[in-house]
Design a protein around this motif. Structure first.
Motif, short mmCIF file in Angstrom:
data_model
loop_
_atom_site.label_atom_id
_atom_site.label_comp_id
_atom_site.label_asym_id
_atom_site.label_seq_id
_atom_site.Cartn_x
_atom_site.Cartn_y
_atom_site.Cartn_z
N VAL A 115 0.85 -1.20 0.00
CA VAL A 115 0.00 0.00 0.00
C VAL A 115 0.88 1.25 0.00
O VAL A 115 0.63 2.20 -0.76
CB VAL A 115 -0.96 -0.01 1.21
CG1 VAL A 115 -1.68 1.32 1.35
CG2 VAL A 115 -1.96 -1.14 1.07
N ASP A 116 1.92 1.26 0.82
CA ASP A 116 2.85 2.38 0.88
C ASP A 116 3.51 2.59 -0.48
O ASP A 116 3.66 3.72 -0.94
CB ASP A 116 3.91 2.11 1.95
CG ASP A 116 4.77 3.32 2.27
OD1 ASP A 116 4.29 4.46 2.07
OD2 ASP A 116 5.92 3.12 2.72
N LEU A 117 3.90 1.50 -1.13
CA LEU A 117 4.53 1.58 -2.45
C LEU A 117 3.58 2.20 -3.47
O LEU A 117 3.98 3.05 -4.27
CB LEU A 117 4.98 0.19 -2.89
CG LEU A 117 5.68 0.06 -4.23
CD1 LEU A 117 6.95 0.90 -4.25
CD2 LEU A 117 6.00 -1.39 -4.51
N ALA A 118 2.32 1.79 -3.44
CA ALA A 118 1.34 2.36 -4.37
C ALA A 118 1.17 3.86 -4.14
O ALA A 118 1.13 4.64 -5.11
CB ALA A 118 -0.01 1.64 -4.21
N VAL A 119 1.10 4.28 -2.89
CA VAL A 119 0.96 5.70 -2.58
C VAL A 119 2.18 6.48 -3.05
O VAL A 119 2.08 7.56 -3.63
CB VAL A 119 0.71 5.90 -1.07
CG1 VAL A 119 0.83 7.37 -0.68
CG2 VAL A 119 -0.65 5.34 -0.68
N LEU A 120 3.37 5.92 -2.81
CA LEU A 120 4.60 6.60 -3.23
C LEU A 120 4.69 6.70 -4.75
O LEU A 120 5.11 7.74 -5.28
CB LEU A 120 5.82 5.86 -2.68
CG LEU A 120 6.03 5.95 -1.17
CD1 LEU A 120 7.11 4.98 -0.71
CD2 LEU A 120 6.38 7.38 -0.76
N LEU A 121 4.30 5.66 -5.45
CA LEU A 121 4.35 5.70 -6.91
C LEU A 121 3.33 6.69 -7.47
O LEU A 121 3.62 7.41 -8.42
CB LEU A 121 4.13 4.31 -7.49
CG LEU A 121 5.29 3.34 -7.30
CD1 LEU A 121 4.90 1.94 -7.77
CD2 LEU A 121 6.54 3.83 -8.02
N LEU A 122 2.15 6.73 -6.87
CA LEU A 122 1.14 7.69 -7.32
C LEU A 122 1.57 9.12 -7.05
O LEU A 122 1.23 10.03 -7.79
CB LEU A 122 -0.21 7.41 -6.66
CG LEU A 122 -0.94 6.15 -7.15
CD1 LEU A 122 -2.17 5.88 -6.29
CD2 LEU A 122 -1.31 6.27 -8.61
N GLY A 123 2.34 9.32 -5.98
CA GLY A 123 2.82 10.65 -5.64
C GLY A 123 4.09 11.04 -6.38
O GLY A 123 4.55 12.18 -6.27
N GLY A 124 4.67 10.10 -7.11
CA GLY A 124 5.88 10.42 -7.87
C GLY A 124 7.16 10.43 -7.06
O GLY A 124 8.17 10.96 -7.51
N ASP A 125 7.14 9.85 -5.87
CA ASP A 125 8.34 9.80 -5.02
C ASP A 125 9.16 8.58 -5.41
O ASP A 125 8.93 7.47 -4.92
CB ASP A 125 7.95 9.74 -3.54
CG ASP A 125 7.24 10.99 -3.09
OD1 ASP A 125 7.56 12.07 -3.60
OD2 ASP A 125 6.36 10.88 -2.22
N VAL A 126 10.16 8.76 -6.29
CA VAL A 126 10.88 7.64 -6.87
C VAL A 126 11.81 6.97 -5.87
O VAL A 126 11.80 5.74 -5.73
CB VAL A 126 11.65 8.09 -8.13
CG1 VAL A 126 12.46 6.95 -8.71
CG2 VAL A 126 10.69 8.65 -9.16
N LEU A 127 12.65 7.73 -5.19
CA LEU A 127 13.64 7.12 -4.28
C LEU A 127 12.98 6.36 -3.12
O LEU A 127 13.33 5.21 -2.87
CB LEU A 127 14.60 8.19 -3.75
CG LEU A 127 15.76 7.67 -2.92
CD1 LEU A 127 16.62 6.70 -3.73
CD2 LEU A 127 16.61 8.82 -2.41
N PRO A 128 12.00 6.95 -2.42
CA PRO A 128 11.32 6.16 -1.39
C PRO A 128 10.59 4.94 -1.96
O PRO A 128 10.53 3.89 -1.32
CB PRO A 128 10.32 7.13 -0.76
CG PRO A 128 10.82 8.47 -1.09
CD PRO A 128 11.54 8.34 -2.40
#
Length: 156
Positions: A115-128
């Motif tokens: 879930v965290d990965l999906a949120v980070l990808l949707l937000g465009g946060d590549v490194l995290p």
């Protein structure tokens, strides 16, 4: 059941430690390391949203920058290390309850990290997102190795 010369019951022999159990122990430590690295990456790059007034409560002068993200990351690392210890030490002693606890913790971690990965990808946060993807990969590998017959055979 026979008694030992001192009158106490014999201690059951521990099953031999298998190569799969040794691999699982190494993966547990690797997962801890990747988890700490992921926490640091997210603390340094991710946005932190707090309730008004919480920044002053979480400011600690002895942490460089003293920011709330550093304090929360430190608390997270301490808590995470304690949870990993609850799994690693019993596994090292070949106790089945450590394996069961590890399965529960790892399944919950994978679900939360996906879930965290999906949120980070949707937000465009590549490194995290990359560090979280590495954590998911290590934890899925942990689950695969934990399910091998050689691991269960080494537990008592």
């Amino acid at each position: 059941m026979t008694q030992t010369p001192h009158g106490s019951p014999p201690v059951p022999a521990r099953p031999p430690r298998t190569a799969q159990l040794r691999l699982l122990l190494r993966l547990t430590l690797l997962s801890l390391g990747v988890n700490v690295a992921d926490t640091v990456v997210q603390a340094l790059t991710g946005p932190l949203t707090l309730l008004p007034g919480m920044e002053d409560v979480l400011r600690v002068p002895w942490i460089p920058g003293g920011g709330p993200a550093a304090v929360l990351a430190l608390y997270g690392v301490v808590l995470t290390t304690a949870l990993y210890a609850l799994v690693w030490f019993p596994l090292r002693e070949q106790m089945q309850w450590g394996w069961i606890l590890g399965l529960v913790f790892c399944c919950l971690a994978v679900l939360g990290d996906v879930v965290d990965l999906a949120v980070l990808l949707l937000g465009g946060d590549v490194l995290p997102a990359l560090s979280t993807a590495a954590l998911v990969a290590v934890n899925v590998l942990w689950l695969v190795v934990a399910g091998r017959p050689g691991v269960r055979a080494a537990l008592r």
